[in-house]
Design an enzyme around this catalytic site. Structure first.
Site, PDB file in Angstrom:
ATOM      1  N   THR A 131       0.724  -1.343   0.089  1.00 48.68           N
ATOM      2  CA  THR A 131       0.158   0.047   0.010  1.00 48.68           C
ATOM      3  C   THR A 131       0.821   1.509   0.067  1.00 48.68           C
ATOM      4  O   THR A 131       0.307   2.425   0.188  1.00 48.68           O
ATOM      5  CB  THR A 131      -0.798  -0.069   1.338  1.00 48.68           C
ATOM      6  OG1 THR A 131      -0.070  -0.243   2.370  1.00 48.68           O
ATOM      7  CG2 THR A 131      -1.999  -1.152   1.294  1.00 48.68           C
ATOM      8  N   LYS A 185      -3.330  14.938   1.846  1.00 48.58           N
ATOM      9  CA  LYS A 185      -3.711  13.662   2.523  1.00 48.58           C
ATOM     10  C   LYS A 185      -5.289  13.486   2.162  1.00 48.58           C
ATOM     11  O   LYS A 185      -5.948  12.421   2.853  1.00 48.58           O
ATOM     12  CB  LYS A 185      -3.721  13.616   3.986  1.00 48.58           C
ATOM     13  CG  LYS A 185      -2.212  13.251   4.362  1.00 48.58           C
ATOM     14  CD  LYS A 185      -1.946  13.100   5.980  1.00 48.58           C
ATOM     15  CE  LYS A 185      -0.757  12.494   6.214  1.00 48.58           C
ATOM     16  NZ  LYS A 185       0.447  13.150   5.842  1.00 48.58           N
ATOM     17  N   ASN A 208      -6.785  12.201  -0.243  1.00 47.81           N
ATOM     18  CA  ASN A 208      -7.052  10.857  -0.912  1.00 47.81           C
ATOM     19  C   ASN A 208      -6.989   9.802  -0.111  1.00 47.81           C
ATOM     20  O   ASN A 208      -7.085   8.587  -0.079  1.00 47.81           O
ATOM     21  CB  ASN A 208      -6.306  10.547  -2.128  1.00 47.81           C
ATOM     22  CG  ASN A 208      -6.631  11.522  -3.265  1.00 47.81           C
ATOM     23  OD1 ASN A 208      -7.618  12.014  -3.559  1.00 47.81           O
ATOM     24  ND2 ASN A 208      -5.317  11.935  -4.078  1.00 47.81           N
ATOM     25  N   ARG A 223     -17.349 -26.550  30.899  1.00 40.50           N
ATOM     26  CA  ARG A 223     -16.229 -27.624  30.797  1.00 40.50           C
ATOM     27  C   ARG A 223     -15.959 -27.849  32.297  1.00 40.50           C
ATOM     28  O   ARG A 223     -15.781 -26.759  33.013  1.00 40.50           O
ATOM     29  CB  ARG A 223     -15.049 -27.468  29.914  1.00 40.50           C
ATOM     30  CG  ARG A 223     -14.076 -28.129  30.241  1.00 40.50           C
ATOM     31  CD  ARG A 223     -14.308 -29.482  29.319  1.00 40.50           C
ATOM     32  NE  ARG A 223     -12.837 -30.275  29.157  1.00 40.50           N
ATOM     33  CZ  ARG A 223     -13.006 -31.298  28.582  1.00 40.50           C
ATOM     34  NH1 ARG A 223     -13.829 -31.572  27.664  1.00 40.50           N
ATOM     35  NH2 ARG A 223     -11.959 -32.017  28.336  1.00 40.50           N
ATOM     36  N   HIS A 271      -7.426 -14.989  33.971  1.00 37.77           N
ATOM     37  CA  HIS A 271      -6.241 -14.245  33.586  1.00 37.77           C
ATOM     38  C   HIS A 271      -6.232 -14.172  32.201  1.00 37.77           C
ATOM     39  O   HIS A 271      -5.856 -13.322  31.675  1.00 37.77           O
ATOM     40  CB  HIS A 271      -5.046 -14.559  34.440  1.00 37.77           C
ATOM     41  CG  HIS A 271      -3.993 -13.671  34.219  1.00 37.77           C
ATOM     42  ND1 HIS A 271      -2.850 -13.765  33.618  1.00 37.77           N
ATOM     43  CD2 HIS A 271      -3.872 -12.446  34.692  1.00 37.77           C
ATOM     44  CE1 HIS A 271      -2.054 -12.695  33.411  1.00 37.77           C
ATOM     45  NE2 HIS A 271      -2.616 -11.713  34.196  1.00 37.77           N
ATOM     46  N   GLN A 314      -5.572 -16.742  22.720  1.00 34.12           N
ATOM     47  CA  GLN A 314      -5.798 -16.963  24.194  1.00 34.12           C
ATOM     48  C   GLN A 314      -7.215 -17.717  24.427  1.00 34.12           C
ATOM     49  O   GLN A 314      -7.471 -18.760  24.949  1.00 34.12           O
ATOM     50  CB  GLN A 314      -5.657 -15.801  25.109  1.00 34.12           C
ATOM     51  CG  GLN A 314      -4.538 -15.145  25.358  1.00 34.12           C
ATOM     52  CD  GLN A 314      -3.492 -16.286  25.976  1.00 34.12           C
ATOM     53  OE1 GLN A 314      -3.851 -16.998  26.961  1.00 34.12           O
ATOM     54  NE2 GLN A 314      -2.181 -16.285  25.446  1.00 34.12           N
ATOM     55  N   TYR A 321      -3.951  -5.812   6.286  1.00 31.43           N
ATOM     56  CA  TYR A 321      -4.624  -4.924   5.200  1.00 31.43           C
ATOM     57  C   TYR A 321      -4.873  -3.522   5.793  1.00 31.43           C
ATOM     58  O   TYR A 321      -4.674  -3.294   6.998  1.00 31.43           O
ATOM     59  CB  TYR A 321      -5.804  -5.233   4.914  1.00 31.43           C
ATOM     60  CG  TYR A 321      -7.080  -5.750   5.569  1.00 31.43           C
ATOM     61  CD1 TYR A 321      -7.697  -4.711   6.369  1.00 31.43           C
ATOM     62  CD2 TYR A 321      -7.557  -7.110   6.119  1.00 31.43           C
ATOM     63  CE1 TYR A 321      -8.620  -4.818   7.018  1.00 31.43           C
ATOM     64  CE2 TYR A 321      -8.588  -7.284   6.880  1.00 31.43           C
ATOM     65  CZ  TYR A 321      -9.084  -6.147   7.474  1.00 31.43           C
ATOM     66  OH  TYR A 321     -10.101  -6.404   8.256  1.00 31.43           O
ATOM     67  N   GLU A 322      -4.943  -2.586   4.815  1.00 32.67           N
ATOM     68  CA  GLU A 322      -5.199  -1.387   5.394  1.00 32.67           C
ATOM     69  C   GLU A 322      -3.993  -0.444   5.850  1.00 32.67           C
ATOM     70  O   GLU A 322      -3.810   0.174   6.577  1.00 32.67           O
ATOM     71  CB  GLU A 322      -6.441  -0.834   6.148  1.00 32.67           C
ATOM     72  CG  GLU A 322      -7.516  -1.221   5.554  1.00 32.67           C
ATOM     73  CD  GLU A 322      -7.827  -0.678   4.210  1.00 32.67           C
ATOM     74  OE1 GLU A 322      -7.478   0.346   4.014  1.00 32.67           O
ATOM     75  OE2 GLU A 322      -8.283  -1.534   3.349  1.00 32.67           O
TER      76      GLU A 322
END
Lengths: 185, 471
Positions: free
Chosen positions: B146, B273, B275, B308, B330, B392, B421-422
């Site tokens: 990019t 900036k 665009n 569980r 935690h 996690q 991405y981006e």
């Protein structure tokens, strides 16, 4: 309910500020010593990225605190305050080095932060499932046998396994074509 | 399940009231529930089988099928002009793995909104909203990602014919990755370096027809296709695109801010900036999207941890819910806090974006640089921590977390796509660092009063030591 949060925010501000000025000084210093701007930038980039992370984490903490402060409903405010306290203690422990290295925080204070973290883990425990139920995802959206809202996990895991395309036949073509001839040799 | 019911009975608050906080108001939260209830009654909009059991082609077919049903029935389920309702509808029906029009809504339409002139919007935006055309946003290139300044695609203005000639001179210049570019879209907003009379005016955006509207076949001069399977997100046909001296009319340059007259006269945008607006838009909305994916994984792991039972804390007591272990708490609870924090920070950023967009339309672009820096940092930190949290959550489910029955690996794969991405995370952090260094220079030179509100703390006096546990 947000007593003490201000001191945490000030601590995040202190470490973000210190790291930003430190990283910027490193960059400016390299240039003063004759490095080209681009080279000085590259040589400072790990420290600069650390500053960016601390600045961003500060913004997130502040945005969280701002939102909790706006809430009027007492029960919601208390539940979210608990989460906010957990958040600031967990985040601060994660970046504690920055607060310890210039003596802004002491190891005794760090022990307090740790104790607070364990306190809030316990306090949040009765609300844990509901804090997540509140996002109100349907089972259709979650697409998870394990995360079903009704908690009927094991019988549905078995049902899910039976739907496996491999279970459409008792004997797979791979066995007939390759494994069986190999075993018969 | 009695264990889950017991959990719900210990809550100290009403979950509908909390949902109102999460989704920005009681009305929004209620509408989400109404949409969910309505969808439950429309079986054509449900998955015909679990997605993990489908091939990529089957998933794309399934998604396209649901999209056509949605297009017919959308207005009876949601208010299609409400972005929040549309987002929820998509998550429920199409899911997170993407769909053939994913980029149409989140990039193509916003790009036309922000960068097309009023006449251009009348010509294309209306058609895009009616779904008469499907579009995407093609900036990223194979060899340069990019990095705008080093894009190799060129748009050279031919004064004689009043056309721009689009060209990708090398393999590395191929547009590579844009979502839905490969097979679904027939138009794209393409970013290319604009040349007029031999001078490079830098990257600009062009509305480019890619495929014949009747046959959907690629137009002459266009090389286009799918880039192959990815770690996740495989319903999206991320594509490649090459141009061989492909001609488009001058008026296909998006001209809300920049203009090129017929004689080649260039009228520059008010702000360099400007665009970036499409990217800033996506980054602003990415935060709440990431918060939702993190919450998906935590919902799965926390509910399962309450179901569980394994091991004993006290040898004289029966097996406990794994959620009773401090290690499990935690592992999960700090990420629950982060999910809320991301959602709230995201909502604040979206509001800021909307304000900037409004000001931009009236020519004021002063806040764009600040927002660009902030969203760069937020996008990096939030995607990284979301990835950590989902992983996690997966491990908190033990072995079952590794099964696609948990769906966590798909959520993880989709969420961490956001790390690249981006704008790749390290690059984005350095983008923010530039802004911080400029601010530090102001502090150093005694001009702290000129600092923006987001960095004012850099110039403020602080206490010599932290007052945590001292107040």
């Amino acid at each position: 309910p947000n007593g003490g949060i201000t001191e945490y925010i000030k601590t995040f501000q202190h470490i973000a500020k210190r790291q930003t000025l430190k990283a910027a000084n490193k960059f400016f210093g390299l240039m003063e010593n004759g490095e080209k701007r681009e080279i000085a930038w590259n040589k400072s980039s790990v420290e600069l990225n650390r500053a960016s992370r601390l600045h961003t984490r500060l913004f997130i903490v502040e945005a969280f605190a701002r939102r909790v402060n706006e809430i009027g409903d007492i029960t919601i405010k208390e539940a979210l305050s608990d989460l906010l306290h957990l958040h600031v203690n967990y985040e601060l422990l994660d970046v504690a080095t920055y607060a310890l290295e210039d003596g802004f925080m002491s190891s005794t204070q760090l022990d307090y932060v740790r104790d607070q973290l364990y306190f809030y883990l316990q306090k949040i425990r009765p609300n844990a499932v509901s804090l997540l139920d509140s996002w109100e995802f349907s089972d259709r959206e979650l697409r998870s046998v394990l995360g079903r809202r009704d908690g009927h996990v094991y019988e549905n895991l078995f049902k899910w396994a039976k739907e496996s395309p491999l279970n459409k036949t008792d004997v797979l073509p791979s066995v007939d074509t390759y494994l069986k001839p190999m075993m018969e040799k | 399940n009695p264990d889950l019911t017991a959990e719900r009975l210990t809550a100290t608050f009403d979950t509908h009231a909390m949902a109102a906080q999460i989704y920005g108001g009681e009305m929004r939260a209620r509408r989400r529930r109404e949409i969910t209830a309505k969808l439950a009654e429309i079986p054509e909009l449900h998955d015909s089988m679990p997605l993990p059991y489908m091939t990529r082609e089957e998933k794309i077919m399934e998604s396209a099928r649901k999209l056509t049903v949605l297009t017919q029935r959308m207005s009876e389920i949601i208010d299609p002009t409400d972005a929040g309702e549309l987002y929820h509808l998509n998550n429920e029906v199409l899911g997170i793995e993407g769909n053939p029009m994913a980029l149409h809504g989140v990039m193509f339409i916003p790009a036309l909104n922000a960068q097309a002139s009023d006449e251009q919007q009348a010509k294309w935006l209306i058609r895009a909203l009616r779904r008469e055309i499907i579009g995407t946003y093609a900036q990223t290139e194979m060899g340069h990602g990019t990095n705008l300044q080093n894009l190799e695609t060129t748009a050279t203005y031919d004064i004689g014919t009043q056309e721009f000639v689009l060209h990708t001179p090398k393999i590395t210049a191929l547009k590579w990755w844009p979502g839905n570019l490969g097979k679904s879209s027939n138009y794209a907003v393409v970013v290319a370096h604009m040349y007029i009379k031999g001078k490079n005016f830098g990257p600009h955006t062009f509305m480019v027809p890619l495929r014949d509207e009747k046959t959907h076949k690629p137009l002459p001069g266009i090389t286009i296709g799918d880039i192959g399977p990815k770690m996740a997100y495989n319903i999206v046909d991320n594509g490649f695109l090459g141009f061989n001296n492909y001609r488009i009319p001058r008026t296909n340059l998006l001209m809300r801010h920049t203009k090129v007259e017929a004689d080649g006269t260039y009228i520059k945008p008010p702000h360099a900036k400007i665009n970036y607006s499409a990217m800033v838009h996506v980054r602003s909305y990415m935060l709440t999207g990431q918060a939702i994916m993190l919450s998906y994984a935590l919902n799965i792991a926390t509910r399962y941890s309450a179901v569980r039972r394994q091991g004993q804390i006290d040898k004289n007591e029966p097996e406990v819910k794994v959620l009773e272990y401090q290690t499990q708490q935690h592992r999960l609870f700090p990420f629950i806090a982060r999910a809320y924090a991301f959602q709230f920070a995201g909502a604040e950023t979206v509001k800021l974006y909307e304000r900037v967009l409004k000001e931009m339309k009236s020519g004021n672009v002063s806040l764009m640089a600040d927002l660009h820096a902030l969203t760069s940092g937020l996008k990096s930190v939030v995607t990284h921590q979301t990835g950590e949290g989902i992983e996690q959550a997966r491990m908190a489910c033990g072995g079952h977390g590794y099964s696609m029955a948990s769906y966590i690996s798909e959520i993880y794969g989709v969420a961490i796509g956001g790390c690249t991405y981006e704008g790749e995370n390290m690059v984005m952090l350095l983008q923010l660092a530039r802004y911080l260094v400029k601010s530090a220079a102001l502090v150093k030179s005694g001009k702290a009063s000129q600092l923006g509100p987001l960095v004012a703390y850099l110039g403020a006096r602080s206490e010599p030591t932290s007052l945590i546990d001292r107040v």
